[in-house]
Scaffold this motif. Structure first.
Motif, PDB file in Angstrom:
ATOM      1  N   GLY A   1     -92.696  64.180  48.485  1.00  0.00           N
ATOM      2  CA  GLY A   1     -93.158  63.825  49.815  1.00  0.00           C
ATOM      3  C   GLY A   1     -94.672  63.840  49.936  1.00  0.00           C
ATOM      4  O   GLY A   1     -95.393  64.071  48.949  1.00  0.00           O
ATOM      5  N   SER A   2     -95.153  63.621  51.150  1.00  0.00           N
ATOM      6  CA  SER A   2     -96.589  63.531  51.415  1.00  0.00           C
ATOM      7  C   SER A   2     -96.981  64.371  52.624  1.00  0.00           C
ATOM      8  O   SER A   2     -96.167  64.593  53.528  1.00  0.00           O
ATOM      9  CB  SER A   2     -96.993  62.076  51.681  1.00  0.00           C
ATOM     10  N   LEU A   3     -98.210  64.821  52.599  1.00  0.00           N
ATOM     11  CA  LEU A   3     -98.818  65.490  53.741  1.00  0.00           C
ATOM     12  C   LEU A   3    -100.278  65.068  53.816  1.00  0.00           C
ATOM     13  O   LEU A   3    -100.887  64.736  52.793  1.00  0.00           O
ATOM     14  CB  LEU A   3     -98.744  67.010  53.606  1.00  0.00           C
ATOM     15  N   ARG A   4    -100.833  65.131  55.011  1.00  0.00           N
ATOM     16  CA  ARG A   4    -102.255  64.842  55.192  1.00  0.00           C
ATOM     17  C   ARG A   4    -102.895  66.020  55.910  1.00  0.00           C
ATOM     18  O   ARG A   4    -102.525  66.329  57.042  1.00  0.00           O
ATOM     19  CB  ARG A   4    -102.450  63.568  56.008  1.00  0.00           C
TER      20      ARG A   4
ATOM     21  N   MET B   1    -102.209  63.955  50.468  1.00  0.00           N
ATOM     22  CA  MET B   1    -101.477  64.498  49.327  1.00  0.00           C
ATOM     23  C   MET B   1    -100.165  63.735  49.186  1.00  0.00           C
ATOM     24  O   MET B   1     -99.306  63.797  50.077  1.00  0.00           O
ATOM     25  CB  MET B   1    -101.207  65.989  49.521  1.00  0.00           C
ATOM     26  N   ASN B   2    -100.021  63.016  48.096  1.00  0.00           N
ATOM     27  CA  ASN B   2     -98.815  62.239  47.822  1.00  0.00           C
ATOM     28  C   ASN B   2     -98.090  62.789  46.606  1.00  0.00           C
ATOM     29  O   ASN B   2     -98.663  63.501  45.781  1.00  0.00           O
ATOM     30  CB  ASN B   2     -99.177  60.772  47.573  1.00  0.00           C
ATOM     31  N   ASN B   3     -96.821  62.438  46.504  1.00  0.00           N
ATOM     32  CA  ASN B   3     -96.006  62.870  45.366  1.00  0.00           C
ATOM     33  C   ASN B   3     -96.152  64.380  45.125  1.00  0.00           C
ATOM     34  O   ASN B   3     -96.414  64.821  44.007  1.00  0.00           O
ATOM     35  CB  ASN B   3     -96.405  62.093  44.114  1.00  0.00           C
ATOM     36  N   LEU B   4     -95.978  65.126  46.173  1.00  0.00           N
ATOM     37  CA  LEU B   4     -96.154  66.575  46.097  1.00  0.00           C
ATOM     38  C   LEU B   4     -95.135  67.215  45.175  1.00  0.00           C
ATOM     39  O   LEU B   4     -93.973  66.767  45.070  1.00  0.00           O
ATOM     40  CB  LEU B   4     -96.073  67.192  47.490  1.00  0.00           C
ATOM     41  N   GLU B   5     -95.582  68.281  44.517  1.00  0.00           N
ATOM     42  CA  GLU B   5     -94.754  69.019  43.559  1.00  0.00           C
ATOM     43  C   GLU B   5     -94.652  70.474  43.999  1.00  0.00           C
ATOM     44  O   GLU B   5     -95.549  70.971  44.706  1.00  0.00           O
ATOM     45  CB  GLU B   5     -95.391  68.948  42.169  1.00  0.00           C
TER      46      GLU B   5
END
Length: 116
Positions: free
Chosen positions: A16-19, A81-85
């Motif tokens: 997922g993604s967050l900003r 932040m994309n493709n969070l791990e």
């Protein structure tokens, strides 16, 4: 109240993604703005930084997934932040250095949790 105020953290699934956003009411200008993070049991490490000339550098672990940007007119900095791990789980801190002195500013941090 902290000098810098972060927002945008939260819980997200892997992929997922967050900003994240960071803003200040201070009327100074910053030469460098950055994001750091502290994972559980670890020290605070640099994630990304951006200069007043918009030069950027990133930690190797986030290159290609995170993007830092700034709005100098509003003294704001952002972290997409994309493709969070799950390894990105940490408290994320905003940082800024005064353009006119050696004064450093920090936010209180925002929690980012990535579930697998």
């Amino acid at each position: 109240q902290a000098d810098l105020v972060e927002s945008g953290g939260g819980l997200v699934q892997a992929g997922g993604s967050l900003r994240l956003s960071c803003k200040t009411e201070k009327i100074t200008r910053f030469s460098v703005m950055a994001w750091y993070r502290r994972a559980p049991g670890s020290q605070r490490d640099l994630v990304a930084r951006i200069t007043i000339d918009s030069l950027t550098n990133y930690a190797d672990s986030v290159k290609g997934r995170f993007t830092i940007s700034r709005d100098s007119a509003e003294n704001s900095v952002y972290l997409q932040m994309n493709n969070l791990e799950p390894g990105d789980t940490a408290i994320y801190f905003c940082y800024a250095k005064s353009r006119w002195s050696e004064t450093h500013y920090w936010g209180q941090g925002t929690q980012v949790t990535v579930s697998s």
